[in-house]
Enzyme design. Sequence first.
Site, short mmCIF file in Angstrom:
data_model
loop_
_atom_site.label_atom_id
_atom_site.label_comp_id
_atom_site.label_asym_id
_atom_site.label_seq_id
_atom_site.Cartn_x
_atom_site.Cartn_y
_atom_site.Cartn_z
N ASP A 169 -46.40 162.64 -49.59
CA ASP A 169 -45.60 163.82 -49.26
C ASP A 169 -46.49 165.07 -49.25
O ASP A 169 -47.35 165.24 -50.12
CB ASP A 169 -44.51 163.97 -50.34
CG ASP A 169 -43.49 165.04 -50.00
OD1 ASP A 169 -42.87 164.92 -48.93
OD2 ASP A 169 -43.33 165.99 -50.80
N GLU B 45 -48.60 163.03 -44.97
CA GLU B 45 -47.77 163.97 -44.21
C GLU B 45 -48.57 165.25 -43.96
O GLU B 45 -48.94 165.96 -44.89
CB GLU B 45 -46.48 164.31 -44.98
CG GLU B 45 -45.52 165.08 -44.10
CD GLU B 45 -44.47 165.90 -44.85
OE1 GLU B 45 -43.56 166.40 -44.19
OE2 GLU B 45 -44.59 166.05 -46.08
C1 NOJ Z 1 -41.59 166.81 -47.20
C2 NOJ Z 1 -40.41 165.89 -47.22
O1 NOJ Z 1 -40.44 165.11 -46.05
C3 NOJ Z 1 -39.18 166.75 -47.32
O2 NOJ Z 1 -38.01 166.02 -47.10
C4 NOJ Z 1 -39.19 167.43 -48.67
O3 NOJ Z 1 -38.11 168.31 -48.77
C5 NOJ Z 1 -40.48 168.20 -48.88
N1 NOJ Z 1 -41.65 167.47 -48.49
C6 NOJ Z 1 -40.69 168.53 -50.33
O4 NOJ Z 1 -41.03 167.38 -51.05
#
Ligand code: NOJ
Length: 548
Positions: free
Chosen positions: A212, A278
Amino acid sequence: MDSKLAASAVGRRGPRWWQTGVVYEIYPRSFADSNGDGVGDLAGITARLDYLAWLGIDAIWIAPFYPSPMADFGYDVANYTDVDPIFGSLADFDALLGGAHARGIRVLIDYVPNHTSDQHPWFRESRASRDNPRRNWYYWRDAKPDGELPNNWISMFAGPAWEWDEATGQFYLHTFLKEQPDLNWRNSDARAAMFDAARFWLDRGVDGFRIDVAPMVMKDPELRDNPPNPDWDGTHRLGTWGMQLHDNDHAHPDMHPLYRDFRRLLESYDGDRVSIGELHHPDFDRWAAYYGEEQDEIHIPFNFHLTHAPWTADGIRRAIEGVQGVLPPGAYANWVLGNHDQPRFASPHRGGRDQARVALLLLLTLRGNPTLYYGEEIGMVDVPVATEDSHDPLERREPGRGRDPERSPMQWDASPNAGFCPPHVSPWLPIARDAAEVNVAAQGEDPDSLLTLTRRLLKLRREHPILLGGEFEALGPTPDGIYAFRRTAGHGRVTVALNLTGQPRTLPAAGDGRVLIGTHRDRDGSDATGDLELRPNEAVVIEEPAAG
Ligand code: NOJ
């Protein structure tokens, strides 16, 4: 390791599984509810593994299912080594993992390193007193002498990124909600604890992690202010976060050694375990840096260039060729149309249903590793949720940014609640109005459906060496509204031509060959010679006979 997985991990030449494998993202709250509480769960996923095997994907990525107060629906983790009761238990997870492996499906889980929940015992201890041994596991700072915030950083979810803690008289940092305090990865104990959490799941047999907000974990060590964004005009995909250039609150170069260490951890296990990071860098070079100079950092840097590109021939050309142009030698790109934070592709405000076939044909013929978001294969669209009814805290903080619409329950069949949960139960989010027509059961039997097309594309790319491992070759210039590219290997050539418009278009001298597959089934197997006439919203894959 299961023998099916072992066979694809070792002992064959060509790309590694993760370079070309198709990852299917599951948002667990919304996939399948096995216990009738209106929220999806792990046993629900297990019950649908036969569907996933039938579809033909290689791996699933499951968004967080850890114990959590659910302030951000699981991205606020209160315990990294357990399962929230709403999703089941560790035994349910083991059953899911075993069932997936038995079907040759790998399992990736979400790893949320940047922040924990404020209810995580680490943070509870950290905030207990200034001299708690875990104080420095998080970012605590004094107010400036004038009482002002420690710096100008803002939360990605709107408002300042600092929250005042009355009891200990300091601010703590939160890049997202105040319920999601940022972990201090420069503290070696915090870092070791997070590596242990990864080991817990690797020991259990997971095939890797989706990391993440991967660039967030390393910030400027002095926490200096961000400069203002000179292009800020009051509108930005990420709301007020667009006011600044995020030079100091994320993507510090110290991330690189960290991800090298994380990769070493993954590679200390057998079975080709991987990380998917990500990353949202709009700049192609900055994005590609996450492969690592020696391609020894993140295995699969998520690539959102297609997700954010205007859905026009020029828009996708820029995205695809920009990415291909910066790939390190031998590397494969990842491709994504949507996920649990982005509007669904088939929604009218994105590509639209008419272009959904074109988009899936593109996704599954590009060189690299595609990620499918659950429901994309049947053309699910965003389901509107009014701000006052929204579950996503982001919608209430910045109306219009909410992510409930793309998280609506999976549409399995035409029964009430679309087969997601029992008929008498209220699903946690509304079911799409078109679920009686747009669902897996109906499309599975229809040879012309989007689901059938997706399944056939998945089969073709598995079996066709050029589509799997062939090089990417840009083609151009092409007439307005058409995008085309080639995949090549040895003497073999495959041309992919897409009509991005709702009008007929012609691609002159597209080459001579045979249509392997197209968005319109009537064309499959037909000869293609000379100019290629494409109907509105049509795309084809043409194989030319091997030369020489
Ligand atoms: C990215 C995640 O995909 C999202 O859903 C989340 O709210 C944020 N990171 C914070 O963890």
